[in-house]
Write a protein that holds these residues in place. Structure first.
Motif, PDB file in Angstrom:
ATOM      1  N   GLY A  36      16.802  55.321 -61.753  1.00 19.69           N
ATOM      2  CA  GLY A  36      15.768  54.467 -62.313  1.00 19.69           C
ATOM      3  C   GLY A  36      16.193  53.004 -62.366  1.00 19.69           C
ATOM      4  N   ALA A  37      15.481  52.233 -63.180  1.00 18.12           N
ATOM      5  CA  ALA A  37      15.718  50.791 -63.252  1.00 18.12           C
ATOM      6  C   ALA A  37      17.130  50.462 -63.732  1.00 18.12           C
ATOM      7  N   ASP A  78      10.966  61.090 -55.432  1.00 16.98           N
ATOM      8  CA  ASP A  78      10.242  59.831 -55.603  1.00 16.98           C
ATOM      9  C   ASP A  78      11.167  58.724 -56.125  1.00 16.98           C
ATOM     10  N   SER A  79      11.884  58.994 -57.209  1.00 14.24           N
ATOM     11  CA  SER A  79      12.783  57.976 -57.760  1.00 14.24           C
ATOM     12  C   SER A  79      13.924  57.680 -56.796  1.00 14.24           C
ATOM     13  N   ALA A  80      14.385  58.689 -56.071  1.00 13.68           N
ATOM     14  CA  ALA A  80      15.443  58.472 -55.087  1.00 13.68           C
ATOM     15  C   ALA A  80      14.962  57.546 -53.974  1.00 13.68           C
ATOM     16  N   GLY A  81      13.699  57.717 -53.564  1.00 11.29           N
ATOM     17  CA  GLY A  81      13.151  56.843 -52.538  1.00 11.29           C
ATOM     18  C   GLY A  81      13.039  55.409 -53.003  1.00 11.29           C
ATOM     19  N   ARG A  82      12.599  55.214 -54.240  1.00  7.34           N
ATOM     20  CA  ARG A  82      12.495  53.858 -54.772  1.00  7.34           C
ATOM     21  C   ARG A  82      13.874  53.221 -54.884  1.00  7.34           C
ATOM     22  N   PHE A  83      14.860  54.016 -55.304  1.00  6.12           N
ATOM     23  CA  PHE A  83      16.226  53.501 -55.423  1.00  6.12           C
ATOM     24  C   PHE A  83      16.750  53.082 -54.050  1.00  6.12           C
ATOM     25  N   THR A 140      21.516  61.509 -53.549  1.00  2.00           N
ATOM     26  CA  THR A 140      21.276  62.939 -53.420  1.00  2.00           C
ATOM     27  C   THR A 140      20.369  63.349 -54.576  1.00  2.00           C
ATOM     28  N   THR A 141      19.713  64.499 -54.440  1.00  2.00           N
ATOM     29  CA  THR A 141      18.764  64.922 -55.474  1.00  2.00           C
ATOM     30  C   THR A 141      18.978  66.387 -55.814  1.00  2.00           C
ATOM     31  N   GLY A 142      18.346  66.792 -56.926  1.00  2.00           N
ATOM     32  CA  GLY A 142      18.445  68.170 -57.371  1.00  2.00           C
ATOM     33  C   GLY A 142      19.216  68.287 -58.660  1.00  2.00           C
ATOM     34  N   PRO A 143      19.465  69.521 -59.117  1.00  2.00           N
ATOM     35  CA  PRO A 143      20.241  69.718 -60.345  1.00  2.00           C
ATOM     36  C   PRO A 143      21.615  69.068 -60.229  1.00  2.00           C
ATOM     37  N   LEU A 144      22.046  68.402 -61.281  1.00  2.00           N
ATOM     38  CA  LEU A 144      23.303  67.651 -61.233  1.00  2.00           C
ATOM     39  C   LEU A 144      24.496  68.555 -60.980  1.00  2.00           C
TER      40      LEU A 144
END
Length: 326
Positions: A16-17, A41-46, A55-59
């Motif tokens: 995020g921001a 979505d947030s990964a794309g904005r970042f 990377t995305t998904g469960p930490l």
């Protein structure tokens, strides 16, 4: 390049921001980092803003998939998810963490993190970036020059009309005192000494913050300074901290600026400060990240155990009552 991060990248958790603000600083410091986000979505904005694809998904799954488990992390997820993410990182082998304030949304959660850090022999620091403002550095130097703080008073009145217009998680809103107001409270006690004896009262409520709306009190710090506060979330106002020494009254209002009244004058003048870092980056974040990555002791960095002790006092400030035998 700080020695602490030369062996492997820092893991930045969040997309995020706030995570973007850290990414900007890490890039300026030439510190290698990877990013663990949650959703696409947030990964794309970042990625668009920072040029790094998270990377995305469960930490826990992301950590397990890494060829080399990270040892150092910066946690910049939403306030409601800070505690869970930090516990996951500890279990995954991370041993030095900078966690966005307030680390957890209640004192019990902060205490649990402190216990987990001790059990894992890990160092967790809570990111109260106002400790690292250029204005705070200047005030701290003047306080030391004058022989310490004699008293401190502060106001953590929140802009409720603006807050109510935000699309915030109701859980975070209900914990707004711990999640946001402690920025001011922490700064005041950072400058004048940790809370030692407090007597507090609260009144009123807001639909999204039933724990209270008017907060007043007084007490003493561990350094012997008198402390008092008055915050009224039902009325207009703004954050501010004033520290009184034997020579000067130091006024941080707004917190990014320092104003000084000398003993021999009624005039209040703005102090000249070098705030280039605070204007080029999110205020305080560059110096805070630099201090964290250096690995060197820095009194501006707040260990989780100290934050847990302070949070017990903050609970009294929010709910009313006495702390420390007051």
């Amino acid at each position: 390049m700080p020695d602490l991060v030369t062996a492997q990248p820092v893991l930045l958790v969040g997309a995020g921001a706030m995570a973007q603000a850290y990414a900007k600083v890490l890039t300026a410091l030439d510190a290698p980092f990877s990013v663990a986000g949650r959703g696409a979505d947030s990964a794309g904005r970042f990625a668009q803003a920072c040029g790094v694809t998270p990377t995305t998904g469960p930490l826990d799954a992301q950590i397990a998939a890494m060829a080399t488990p990270p040892r150092t992390a910066i946690v910049a997820v939403s306030a409601a998810n800070l505690s869970e993410a930090t516990h996951t990182l500890l279990r995954g082998g991370v041993r030095r963490l900078l966690v966005e304030k307030p680390a957890a949304l209640d004192p019990a959660g902060v205490a649990a993190l402190a216990e987990a850090a001790a059990a894992h022999e890990a160092a967790i620091f809570v990111a109260y970036n106002r400790r690292f403002y250029a204005s705070t550095d200047a005030a701290r130097a003047m306080i030391a020059e004058d022989g310490g703080a004699l008293s401190v008073k502060f106001d953590f009145t929140e802009a409720t009309r603006r807050i109510e217009a935000l699309d915030k998680n109701p859980v975070e809103l209900a914990a707004w005192f711990f999640g946001n107001s402690t920025h001011v409270i922490d700064l005041a006690f950072h400058l004048a000494g940790a809370p030692a004896q407090l007597s507090a009262a609260r009144r009123g409520a807001l639909s999204w913050h039933p724990a209270g709306a008017i907060f007043t009190g007084h007490g003493l710090t561990a350094d012997g300074a008198a402390a008092s506060w008055h915050a009224n979330w039902l009325a207009p106002g703004r954050w501010g901290v004033e520290v009184m020494t034997a020579r000067r009254r130091l006024i941080l209002q707004p917190l990014e600026q320092l104003f000084v009244q000398e003993h021999t004058s009624f005039a209040v003048t703005q102090a000249a400060i070098d705030d280039a870092r605070d204007t080029a980056f999110k205020p305080g974040v560059f110096s805070q990240t630099e201090a964290f990555l250096s690995g060197a002791p820095d009194p501006r960095l707040l260990p989780i155990a100290a934050h847990a002790a302070h949070s017990a006092a903050y609970a009294v400030m929010r709910d009313g009552g006495a702390f420390g035998g007051a």
